[in-house]
Every structure is written in structure tokens, then in C-alpha cells.
Design a protein around this motif. Structure first.
Motif, mmCIF file in Angstrom:
data_model
loop_
_atom_site.group_PDB
_atom_site.id
_atom_site.type_symbol
_atom_site.label_atom_id
_atom_site.label_comp_id
_atom_site.label_asym_id
_atom_site.label_seq_id
_atom_site.Cartn_x
_atom_site.Cartn_y
_atom_site.Cartn_z
ATOM 1 N N ASP A 1 -9.485 0.442 11.121
ATOM 2 C CA ASP A 1 -8.160 0.761 10.590
ATOM 3 C C ASP A 1 -7.735 -0.301 9.597
ATOM 4 O OD1 ASP A 1 -5.741 2.292 10.555
ATOM 5 O OD2 ASP A 1 -4.790 0.650 11.727
ATOM 6 N N PHE A 2 -7.990 -1.527 10.036
ATOM 7 C CA PHE A 2 -7.623 -2.658 9.173
ATOM 8 C C PHE A 2 -8.382 -2.587 7.852
ATOM 9 C CE2 PHE A 2 -8.446 -7.086 7.841
ATOM 10 C CZ PHE A 2 -7.145 -7.497 7.644
ATOM 11 N N THR A 3 -9.703 -2.331 7.965
ATOM 12 C CA THR A 3 -10.492 -2.266 6.732
ATOM 13 C C THR A 3 -10.006 -1.117 5.864
ATOM 14 O OG1 THR A 3 -12.144 -1.529 8.338
ATOM 15 C CG2 THR A 3 -12.769 -3.322 6.891
ATOM 16 N N ARG A 4 -9.691 -0.011 6.568
ATOM 17 C CA ARG A 4 -9.200 1.127 5.780
ATOM 18 C C ARG A 4 -7.934 0.736 5.028
ATOM 19 N NH1 ARG A 4 -5.508 4.682 6.524
ATOM 20 N NH2 ARG A 4 -5.097 3.964 8.617
ATOM 21 N N ARG A 5 -7.045 0.069 5.835
ATOM 22 C CA ARG A 5 -5.792 -0.308 5.172
ATOM 23 C C ARG A 5 -6.064 -1.300 4.055
ATOM 24 N NH1 ARG A 5 -2.659 -2.972 8.632
ATOM 25 N NH2 ARG A 5 -3.752 -2.466 10.543
ATOM 26 N N GLN A 6 -6.959 -2.202 4.390
ATOM 27 C CA GLN A 6 -7.285 -3.194 3.343
ATOM 28 C C GLN A 6 -7.934 -2.511 2.160
ATOM 29 O OE1 GLN A 6 -9.360 -6.755 4.465
ATOM 30 N NE2 GLN A 6 -7.312 -7.662 4.424
ATOM 31 N N HIS B 1 -4.220 10.220 -7.879
ATOM 32 C CA HIS B 1 -4.016 9.752 -6.503
ATOM 33 C C HIS B 1 -4.294 10.874 -5.516
ATOM 34 C CE1 HIS B 1 -2.278 7.503 -3.232
ATOM 35 N NE2 HIS B 1 -1.510 8.580 -2.947
ATOM 36 N N LEU B 2 -3.717 12.057 -5.853
ATOM 37 C CA LEU B 2 -3.946 13.205 -4.977
ATOM 38 C C LEU B 2 -5.418 13.551 -4.885
ATOM 39 C CD1 LEU B 2 -0.950 15.561 -5.968
ATOM 40 C CD2 LEU B 2 -1.402 14.550 -3.715
ATOM 41 N N HIS B 3 -6.018 13.458 -6.003
ATOM 42 C CA HIS B 3 -7.433 13.774 -6.045
ATOM 43 C C HIS B 3 -8.270 12.793 -5.227
ATOM 44 C CE1 HIS B 3 -11.288 14.946 -7.722
ATOM 45 N NE2 HIS B 3 -11.507 13.653 -7.987
ATOM 46 N N ASP B 4 -7.939 11.540 -5.434
ATOM 47 C CA ASP B 4 -8.710 10.484 -4.721
ATOM 48 C C ASP B 4 -8.471 10.480 -3.218
ATOM 49 O OD1 ASP B 4 -9.929 9.646 -6.888
ATOM 50 O OD2 ASP B 4 -8.941 7.704 -7.087
ATOM 51 N N SER B 5 -7.240 10.746 -2.871
ATOM 52 C CA SER B 5 -6.868 10.548 -1.446
ATOM 53 C C SER B 5 -7.442 11.599 -0.511
ATOM 54 C CB SER B 5 -5.349 10.504 -1.276
ATOM 55 O OG SER B 5 -4.824 11.800 -1.521
ATOM 56 N N GLY C 1 -4.460 0.204 -9.815
ATOM 57 C CA GLY C 1 -3.434 -0.372 -10.710
ATOM 58 C C GLY C 1 -4.074 -1.105 -11.858
ATOM 59 N N ARG C 2 -5.097 -1.844 -11.472
ATOM 60 C CA ARG C 2 -5.759 -2.627 -12.502
ATOM 61 C C ARG C 2 -6.421 -1.686 -13.528
ATOM 62 N NH1 ARG C 2 -9.785 -5.587 -9.771
ATOM 63 N NH2 ARG C 2 -8.171 -6.083 -8.274
ATOM 64 N N ARG C 3 -7.048 -0.621 -12.923
ATOM 65 C CA ARG C 3 -7.704 0.316 -13.812
ATOM 66 C C ARG C 3 -6.675 0.992 -14.756
ATOM 67 N NH1 ARG C 3 -11.217 4.186 -10.552
ATOM 68 N NH2 ARG C 3 -9.293 5.393 -10.514
ATOM 69 N N GLU C 4 -5.560 1.309 -14.025
ATOM 70 C CA GLU C 4 -4.506 1.917 -14.840
ATOM 71 C C GLU C 4 -4.089 1.001 -15.985
ATOM 72 O OE1 GLU C 4 -1.362 3.157 -12.264
ATOM 73 O OE2 GLU C 4 -2.560 4.779 -11.457
ATOM 74 N N ASP C 5 -4.005 -0.303 -15.503
ATOM 75 C CA ASP C 5 -3.662 -1.289 -16.562
ATOM 76 C C ASP C 5 -4.694 -1.249 -17.675
ATOM 77 O OD1 ASP C 5 -1.500 -1.963 -15.119
ATOM 78 O OD2 ASP C 5 -2.316 -3.848 -14.297
ATOM 79 N N ALA D 1 -7.552 0.543 1.326
ATOM 80 C CA ALA D 1 -6.528 1.303 0.616
ATOM 81 C C ALA D 1 -5.754 0.399 -0.319
ATOM 82 C CB ALA D 1 -5.601 1.969 1.619
ATOM 83 N N GLU D 2 -5.421 -0.767 0.275
ATOM 84 C CA GLU D 2 -4.670 -1.721 -0.565
ATOM 85 C C GLU D 2 -5.496 -2.126 -1.772
ATOM 86 O OE1 GLU D 2 -3.101 -5.186 1.499
ATOM 87 O OE2 GLU D 2 -2.117 -3.797 2.899
ATOM 88 N N ALA D 3 -6.769 -2.404 -1.472
ATOM 89 C CA ALA D 3 -7.648 -2.849 -2.559
ATOM 90 C C ALA D 3 -7.765 -1.752 -3.614
ATOM 91 C CB ALA D 3 -9.033 -3.176 -1.995
ATOM 92 N N ARG D 4 -7.863 -0.495 -3.113
ATOM 93 C CA ARG D 4 -7.988 0.594 -4.063
ATOM 94 C C ARG D 4 -6.751 0.710 -4.954
ATOM 95 N NH1 ARG D 4 -10.331 3.837 -0.625
ATOM 96 N NH2 ARG D 4 -8.384 4.826 -0.026
ATOM 97 N N THR D 5 -5.597 0.613 -4.236
ATOM 98 C CA THR D 5 -4.383 0.703 -5.052
ATOM 99 C C THR D 5 -4.346 -0.409 -6.074
ATOM 100 O OG1 THR D 5 -3.378 -0.090 -3.000
ATOM 101 C CG2 THR D 5 -2.593 2.016 -3.876
#
Lengths: 931, 85
Positions: A808-813, A845-849, A823-827, A815-819
Motif C-alpha cells: 500500500d505504501f509503495t502504491r501510495r509512494q 489521468h483518467l486514462h492512466d489511473s 507534473g514534471r512531464r507536464e512541465d 502514486a505520489e511519484a507518478r503524480t
């Protein structure tokens, strides 16, 4: 009156001149002698003449003087004795008379004594003359009875007397002359009969009778004589005559056939049918010893039976010899009496001869008693052997009311017990059983019989030299030895044998037997006991010494406690740590070399390295028998090898108990280890990976930690209890028991067994409980197995939760990393494409999630299941613990109740008392059997 | 020689004589000779003084028989007297 015939002219001086005993005398002494003789005669006359009352003194005086004159005349007329003046001859005459007129040689013996005393006194010159005088007087007394009975003479007498001559014996010159008969008399008169032991009592009786007899007044004696004479008068002639029967009697008594008394078969004697009933009954009495003798002599010649049987035969043979001695004496008496027989007397003179059938009955009476007892013993001994035989005879000697029987049996016992004491000596001084006929109360066991017996006893395993090689046969212990004593004797011999063969120290045994060996024999029980006590002490001390010094028994016991009972903490911890990863794998993947390598490592890395190599050499790690689906933990075991002499104490059974305890402890240790590692993970995780926002998850973790803590507390208490309350206290007891003064190997074995029993019982491994009469074995074992299993499942569940939390933690991490990355990619995109982020992020986001959502869903699905499982296991654990506590609270043992109290010190559990309980799941049953 | 010695000898002699009489008395009891100590000692002294033992035995027997007869007569007389009375 005869005094009236006295001549008045006396020539006293002429009388004295002719005397030839005093050759030289002067006138003075001659006159004084004459005076003395005259005085003596006067005094004698005065003493012997009776004064009639009412007679005038003058008449009395007249009578006395007349009598004195008469005496002088008689004395003067007969000078010189009829026999030669020889002291010995007078004494011979007297002795002969005494033997002839008296039944026993007692009087003759007494006379011989008196005579020798007389010879030693120098005061008197005319000893022979006095003796001869007494002899004459005594003879005079003998002659009186016939005179007295003369008025009763029957007319039959004369005819019979003439008939008696027909039966009279030809007087053999050999026995007729008094000179030649003397050695015979001396041979059997005083000492010959004395030597016969069975007759001592009777002789005493006879002596008393004699004393009474001599004291009776003359009047009474006359009446007895009268009776004898009357008896002789009314005597009826028998055929064959008593003399013939008497002559045959010695042969009959020796079990030989004779003319009048032939043995018709081995056990019957034929009596002449012509005899009157009284004689027949006398002969019946005399036939008894004869028949008994025949029976006994065949018994003595038979050869079967063991050593004790043979010694019994020898003893009986000895007794028979003395019986034959008696018969020989009897024969001598009979022959002499028959030769001295005066045929003209009534009954062929047999009444005077001193030997009659009746006398023979009396003489053989005690011998008959002895023969009877012996034949009884010989009958009974057929069904008995060894110690039972001794018990039989000892029974006669100790509990028979008749002192004569007692003394007789005692004498037999001395001979009979000789081989027994020989065996005993061999046994207690050499430790060897020399018993070819199995007569000793210790017997060597047949190895096959041991195996059979062990099936019944359920002790299993190889035979133990100490326990099974020799056996004490209770029913063979003779009653001369108490049971305690027999036990001691048994132990001594067993120890010596064990020292020799088990411990290989035969040199000491030989030296000991040389130094201590003593001759044992029946009779001195007190000395024997002290000797045996001494031997017991020496042997036991030596055995314990050997065990302690040579075979390091105590060190082994300590090592067993340290390694098998997990006393050496650092070693076990290291071993478990290094093995844990290995043991998690399936049992089939365990290799002995890895196990031994890890064991070696654990030894090197802990304080165990300072232990003696003797001990470490024996330590081994191995796998128990595999069964399908086991992992390494289930099969692993430590082993401590015990070899030859010490395995007497640490038996096969003991080894299995040790293993059982080890497996149990090892499982507890493993659970503790597992819980500790999980706890550690949780604790470290709580500071990192496990921190989450979700309240639900946090709550689950809190509960889980609570249950884990409970479990750790439980395990901690259990371990503390077993190691400190159970093992250490039992060890302490064992130590005091085995270091006691005078401790024997048996005590050691007992103490060790008690120690193991205490550990298995208190250690919740062997407590038996009964419900409604049914035996529910190993309830605690089953319960604890279940609880431990629950703990392990719980740990697995916690591990599952942990990995879920981590994922769960890794997933959350992630997820955070992905965001962040997005974001960076978006940048970057923005930078590159320069489109507005919001418009572009949404569809992407919808597509990825979509996949992420799927995984999130699965994890979210897993959490409630995990939570539920943890809750279920936790609840199960609690209820189990409550049950266990309920059981513990009602244990009779204080220590076990104490365990319950310690586990539930703050009353967090509600102990449940269950009335009926069945063994739990299959798995736990399996685990318990494996343990 | 001091006068005590013969005295002592006499004592010894007397003791020995007593012993001898004891022994003879016992023998006479054994033989049923029916002699009391005094009679016995008289007889011993007679024999010591050279009297023929056989003759002495006869004499003693005779004297005893006489005494017996006297006794019987006395008894009969006594009985007669009692009857007369």
C-alpha cells in the motif's frame, strides 16, 4: 537266733598272726590293731542290731555281746579273700554288675569316675578290699527279690524253666569271660553313646529317673522288685523268643532282612504272625526307624537335584551314619546281654540282662524322631529347590515347637546351607553368579525373556545391563535372609558385575574380592550382616566413583540440561538465528552437513566452546523422520549421544523424554523468535512504511500490536515458567539427590527418572486428565500446540498485513511519484508543447489511473480480509488462552497454578472451566505425537 | 620339726579320710549296698585293720537279717498286745 550258735572260745591273736597284708608288726601295733578291730566290731554290732522297746538293758547287752562274739568268730574263721587282692579286679566286678543291672551306662560311667578319684587318694591301703566288700553287699541286695517272691511261685515255673533251656544261647567263650568283655563295655558304655547326638535329651531324663530311684526308700524298691518278679512269673512264652528277635533287631534297624523279620518290599516289614499283640506293637514301633532308614538311604543315594539338594543328601547321610553308630552300640549291648544271659532265670533271664525289646524301643525313640523329620524333609524337598529348600528346613528350626526338632533342623541347616553361602560369597565378593542349578535367589535373565517382558512394561529399547541382566527371585529368597537383606545382596552382586562388565574395571573387582573375601557360613547372622553392609558400602562407593570420575555422569547430566533443555541461552539463540532461514524451507531440503555446520558455528560463537570436548563431541544436530508437508522447523532436533555405562542412568526412555522436552522448547523458542522478528519489523515499520493516513488501517495495526504483545507476554511467561520454575528447580532436586552421602546407582537412576518426570509433568507435556473416567492424554500438550500454531498463523497474518501495508505504501509512494513525474512531464510537455495543464491532465489521468485503480481495488479488497483474519485469529487465541488458564487454575500442582496466575496477572482474561474437551484439530494431534 | 606340722598332717589325713568315705558311700549307693556313712566308716576301718572283706560282708548281712527278724517279732508282739488290749 544265729548269735546263739557262736563259739565262745576265740583265738584272736592267732587270727591276726596269719594275716598277710601287714607283714612286719611289733607287738604294740598288733595289740592296738586288735583293740581297734574289737572296738569296730562292737560299734558295728551296736549300729546294726535293733533295740527293742521294752526289753531290759541287760538282755540288750547280752544280745550285743553275743552278736559281737559271733562276728569275731566268723571273721576269724575265714582268712584270705576268695579273689586275688587286686584293686582292678574288684572294680571290674563292680562295673560288670552295674552294666548288667542297669539300662544305661550312666551308672557305670559314674562308677569309673569315682574309682579314678578313689585311686588318687592315698589315705587308704585296702581299697580293693573295701570295694570287694561293697560288691558283696550289693550282690546280697540283688539276691533278695526272688526270696521275697517265693510264696507266689506258680506251679508252671519249673516246667517253663526246663523249656527255656531249649532256647538258651550257647555261651560263646568270647563274650563269656569278664576280662574280655571289658573293652566292649568301655567302648560303648560311657563315650560311645554320648557321641550320639539325638539321645542327649533322653539321657538326661534317665539320669533324673535314676536320681529319683536312688532316693526312694528301700521299702519302695522292694515293691518294685516284687512287681518285676510278678511280671516274670506271669510271663508267657513267645515264638520266636525275645532273644531271637533281639538278635535280629540290629539288622532290621539297618534296613536288612533277617530270619524272623524279613523286609517283604521296599517299604514294608513282615512280622512273624505267631507273636502276641503287645510284642507286635513293640515291633511296629521298632519297624518305623527301620523303614525310614531304608527310605532315607535310597534318598541319599539318588543323585538328582541341585547343589543344595546334594548338600541336603550329604547332611542326611551324616545323620544316618550317626544313626548307624547308635545301631552298632545297640547291637553290642544286645550281644553282650545275650551272652551274659542266664537261661535258668525267668523269661530266659532277659529281665536281668538289661536289654529287652522295650528298652530298644526307648533307645531308638529319639533316633526315630530324627529319621522321621529327615524323611519329611526329603519328601518335601522333591518339589522344592534352592532357597525354598533352605526355607523349608529353616521353618523347622525356627518355628517348630519341639526344641529337639529345632536343634536337629539347625544342625542339618549348617550342612545344607554350605553351597548357598558359597554362592553368596561368589556373588557379593566377585559379582559372579556360580549357580549351575538355578538355586540362588538371583538369576540371570534370558535375553529373549527380557524383550517379552519389556513389551508388557512398555519400556522399549535395547536391554539395559543394569536393569535386566539379573533378576531377584522373591520366592527363592530363603527365610534365613530378610527381603531387605536380599535386595542388598542383589545390588552388591549386580554392581560388582556391572563394574566388571559394564565399566570395564575388572581389576578393581579382583583386588576387592581378594581383599574382602570372607568365609560365610550359617549361624552368625549378625556378623554376616555387617560384612554384607560393608561390602555394600564399598561396592556402591566404587560404582558412584566410577560413574562420576571415569564416565563423567554428572557432566553429561549438566550438558543435557544445557543443550537439550536449552539451558545455554546464548548457544540456542545463535543456533536459532543461524538456522532460521534454513529451517523455513521444506524438510526435504534440509541437509545434515548444513545443520552440523550451523551447530558448529553456534558452538564456536557461544560460551559452549569452553565446554569439554568430551561433551561437545556428543552433541549432534539431525532431522527427525520426515512427513509430507513438514518444514525444517518441525523436524529439526538436537541430540546428545549417551553411550554404554552411562545409559544405565540416562536410559532410552530418558533420552526420549529429553527429546520430547527439547522439541517442545524448541517450538516455543521458534515461536518466540518468529514473534520477536515480526515485532521488530512492525516497530521499525511503524516509524516508516506503516505510517498511513487511513484511520482504519492504523486501528488495525494498533489491535494487531496489542495481540502480538499479548502473545509475546504469553510466550515469555511460558518460557520463564518452564526454564526457571520447572527445569531449574527439578535440577536442584536432582543435584541434592545425587550428591547425597551413600547414594547408590539405583538411587541415581531413580532420582534422574523423577527429575525427568517432574519436567515433563510440570512442563505441561505429560499431565493426564480424566473426564468422566476417560483418560484424555496430553491435554496441555494439545492445547499448547494449538496456541503455538495460532501464534504462527497470526504471525503469518501479521506478515501479510505488513506486506499489504508495504505494498500500500509503495502504491501510495508510486502514486505520489507518478503524480510528481506526471507534473514534471507536464512541465516538460508544457515546456515542450506549451498546452494548459488542466485540460491535458484530466483525460490522461483518467486514462492512466485505470490499471492503478484496479490494483488499488485489489489491495483494498485484501485489507478487510486480512483484518478479519487477524481478528479471528486473535479471538481464537484469546479463547484458547482462557481455556488453558481455566485448566491451569484447577491443577493440583502449585507451580502450574502459579503459571496461570503469572499469565493472567492483571485479570485480562476470563478463565473458562470447560467440563468436556475433545482433542483439537488433526494437525495439533500430529504435532504432539511427533513431539 | 615344729609341732604344727603333725597337726597339719592330721588335718590332711582327716580330709582325705572324709573324701574316701564320700567316694565309697557313693559307690555303695550305686551298688544298692544300703549302708549309712557311719556303718560304712566302721567297716572301712575294720578292713583297713586287716579284716577279710568277704567275711565282713557275710557278717553284715547276717546282722541285718537278725535285725529284721527282731523287728518283725517286735511288730508281731506289738500287734498281739494291741489285740489283747
Amino acid at each position: 537266733m544265729r548269735v546263739g550258735r557262736v563259739r565262745h572260745e576265740t583265738n584272736v591273736s592267732a587270727l591276726w598272726k596269719t594275716q598277710h597284708h601287714h607283714t612286719i608288726r611289733n607287738d604294740a601295733t598288733m595289740s592296738s590293731q586288735r583293740q581297734r578291730v574289737n572296738q569296730g566290731i562292737d560299734r558295728l554290732v551296736r549300729r546294726l542290731l535293733v533295740e527293742l522297746p521294752g526289753e531290759d538293758p541287760a538282755a540288750t547287752h547280752e544280745k550285743q555281746s553275743n552278736a559281737a562274739e559271733f562276728v569275731r568268730e566268723v571273721l576269724e574263721s575265714s582268712r584270705g579273700p576268695a579273689v586275688v587282692a587286686d584293686v582292678n579286679q574288684a572294680s571290674d566286678l563292680i562295673k560288670k554288675r552295674l552294666i548288667q543291672t542297669n539300662a544305661s551306662p550312666e551308672k557305670a560311667l559314674r562308677f569309673t569316675n569315682l574309682y579314678s578319684k578313689l585311686l588318687s587318694i592315698p589315705a587308704i591301703n585296702q581299697k580293693w578290699a573295701v570295694l570287694y566288700f561293697l560288691y558283696q553287699l550289693g550282690y546280697h541286695q540283688q539276691k533278695t527279690p526272688p526270696i521275697l517272691t517265693s510264696p507266689f511261685k506258680s506251679p508252671v515255673k519249673n516246667g517253663r524253666e526246663s523249656r527255656n533251656l531249649d532256647y538258651g544261647l550257647p555261651k560263646s567263650p568270647e563274650y563269656g569271660s569278664q576280662r574280655e568283655s571289658q573293652p566292649f563295655q568301655e567302648a560303648f558304655a560311657p563315650e560311645g553313646l554320648k557321641r550320639l547326638p539325638t539321645r542327649e535329651g533322653g539321657q538326661k531324663d534317665r539320669k533324673e529317673e535314676e536320681q529319683v530311684f536312688t532316693k526312694t526308700p528301700a521299702l519302695q524298691r522292694e515293691s518294685v522288685a516284687l512287681k518285676t518278679a510278678l511280671l516274670a512269673e506271669n510271663y508267657v512264652e513267645i515264638d520266636p523268643p525275645e532273644t531271637a528277635l533281639l538278635r535280629d533287631l540290629p539288622f532290621t534297624l539297618q534296613g536288612l532282612s533277617s530270619t524272623h523279620l524279613p523286609f517283604s518290599s521296599n517299604s514294608s516289614l513282615k512280622l512273624p504272625p505267631t507273636l502276641p499283640v503287645p510284642i507286635i506293637s513293640i515291633l511296629h514301633t521298632l519297624a518305623e526307624p527301620s523303614l525310614l532308614y531304608r527310605g532315607l538311604s535310597t534318598f541319599v543315594q539318588s543323585a538328582d537335584g541341585g547343589l543344595l539338594g546334594q548338600s541336603l543328601r550329604a547332611a542326611v547321610a551324616g545323620e544316618l551314619r550317626s544313626y548307624l553308630g547308635l545301631v552298632a552300640t545297640l547291637e553290642g549291648q544286645i550281644r553282650r546281654a545275650l551272652s551274659a544271659l542266664d537261661e535258668k532265670e525267668p523269661r530266659g533271664g532277659i529281665g536281668k540282662a538289661g536289654v529287652t525289646l522295650k528298652r530298644c524301643v526307648v533307645w531308638t525313640r529319639e533316633a526315630t524322631m530324627g529319621l522321621r523329620l529327615m524323611s519329611l524333609i526329603s519328601e518335601e524337598s522333591k518339589s522344592k529347590r534352592g532357597g525354598q529348600l533352605i526355607s523349608l528346613i529353616h521353618g523347622f528350626s525356627s518355628s517348630h515347637g519341639d526344641p529337639m526338632v529345632g536343634a536337629f533342623a539347625e544342625r542339618l541347616l549348617i550342612h545344607v546351607t554350605r553351597p548357598f553361602y558359597d554362592m553368596l560369597r561368589h556373588w557379593i565378593y566377585d559379582g559372579e553368579l556360580s549357580d549351575p542349578y538355578h538355586e540362588f535367589f538371583v538369576s540371570e535373565q534370558d535375553p529373549n525373556a527380557i524383550i517379552d517382558a519389556q513389551d508388557g512394561k512398555n519400556r522399549g529399547g535395547a536391554s539395559s545391563v543394569w536393569e535386566d541382566k539379573y533378576k531377584l527371585n522373591e520366592d527363592m529368597v530363603p527365610s534365613i535372609i530378610t527381603q531387605d537383606f536380599a535386595q542388598k545382596v542383589f545390588l552388591i552382586g549386580k554392581s560388582l558385575n556391572f563394574i566388571r562388565y559394564g565399566c570395564g574395571d575388572s581389576q578393581w573387582v579382583e583386588e576387592y574380592s581378594k581383599a574382602a573375601s570372607k568365609e560365610l557360613r550359617y549361624g552368625d547372622t549378625a556378623t554376616l550382616e555387617t560384612w554384607i553392609d560393608e561390602a555394600y558400602k564399598t561396592t556402591m562407593a566404587r560404582l558412584i566413583h566410577l560413574m562420576a570420575e571415569k564416565f563423567h555422569l554428572f557432566e553429561h547430566l549438566k550438558a543435557l540440561k544445557n543443550y537439550i533443555l536449552l539451558g545455554q541461552g546464548d548457544f540456542i539463540a545463535l543456533l536459532m538465528e543461524s538456522l532460521s532461514s534454513n529451517l523455513d524451507r521444506p524438510a526435504g531440503a534440509q541437509y545434515r552437513h548444513t545443520l552440523t555446520a550451523q551447530l558448529e558455528h553456534a558452538i564456536r560463537g557461544s560460551n559452549a566452546q569452553y565446554d569439554s570436548p568430551e561433551v561437545l563431541r556428543r552433541l549432534d544436530a539431525r532431522m527427525l523422520q520426515l512427513s509430507h508437508g513438514d518444514i525444517g522447523w518441525d523436524c529439526f532436533t538436537l541430540e546428545y549421544k549417551i553411550d554404554a555405562p552411562v545409559d544405565v542412568v540416562v536410559t532410552e526412555w530418558g533420552n526420549r523424554q529429553y527429546l520430547k522436552v527439547f522439541n517442545f522448547l524448541w517450538r516455543i523458542k521458534r515461536v518466540e523468535f518468529a514473534l520477536a522478528s515480526t515485532w521488530r519489523k512492525c516497530m521499525t515499520g511503524a516509524r516508516g512504511v506503516l505510517q498511513g493516513e487511513d484511520k482504519n488501517v492504523a486501528q488495525a495495526w494498533k489491535l494487531t500490536r496489542g495481540v502480538l504483545a499479548e502473545m509475546i507476554h504469553f510466550i515469555g511467561q511460558l518460557q520463564y515458567y518452564i526454564l526457571f520454575e520447572v527445569i531449574e528447580s527439578s535440577w536442584d532436586e536432582l543435584q541434592t539427590a545425587i550428591h547425597k552421602e551413600g547414594c547408590t546407582l539405583d538411587d541415581l537412576i531413580k532420582a534422574h527418572t523423577k527429575y525427568l518426570n517432574a519436567i515433563t509433568h510440570k512442563g505441561l507435556l505429560g499431565a493426564k486428565k480424566k473426564y468422566h473416567g476417560e483418560v484424555d492424554e496430553n491435554t496441555f500438550m494439545v492445547q499448547l500446540g494449538e496456541i503455538l500454531r495460532l501464534m504462527l498463523s497470526y504471525r503469518d497474518a501479521v506478515d501479510g498485513l505488513y506486506s499489504w501495508a508495504v505494498s500500500d505504501f509503495t502504491r501510495r509512494q508510486g502514486a505520489e511519484a507518478r503524480t510528481e513525474a506526471q507534473g514534471r512531464r507536464e512541465d516538460d510537455d508544457g515546456m515542450l508543447i506549451n498546452t494548459p495543464a488542466t485540460t491535458r491532465r484530466g483525460p490522461r489521468h483518467l486514462h492512466d489511473s485505470t490499471p492503478v485503480d484496479g490494483s488499488e481495488d485489489s489491495i483494498a479488497d485484501e485489507f478487510p480480509a486480512l483484518q478479519e483474519r487477524l481478528q479471528a485469529l486473535g479471538g481464537h487465541f484469546r479463547s484458547r488462552v482462557c481455556l488453558l488458564l481455566g485448566d491451569l487454575a484447577y491443577q493440583p500442582d502449585v507451580d502450574m497454578r502459579f503459571l496461570g496466575v503469572v499469565m493472567n496477572f492483571n485479570d485480562v482474561y476470563q478463565p473458562v472451566r470447560k467440563q468436556t474437551r475433545r482433542p483439537a484439530g488433526k494437525e495439533s494431534v500430529k504435532s504432539s505425537t511427533r513431539a | 620339726m615344729p609341732p604344727e606340722n603333725p597337726k597339719q598332717d592330721k588335718e590332711i589325713m582327716a580330709a582325705q579320710a572324709r573324701q574316701v568315705i564320700d567316694v565309697f558311700h557313693e559307690i555303695s549307693t550305686l551298688l544298692n549296698a544300703d549302708l549309712d556313712r557311719q556303718t560304712l566308716s566302721i567297716c572301712i576301718s575294720l578292713i583297713e585293720n586287716g579284716v577279710n572283706p568277704e567275711a565282713l560282708a557275710t557278717v553284715v548281712k547276717e546282722l541285718r537279717k537278725d535285725a529284721e527278724e527282731t523287728n518283725r517279732e517286735a511288730m508281731q508282739q506289738g500287734n498281739q498286745r494291741q489285740r489283747e488290749a
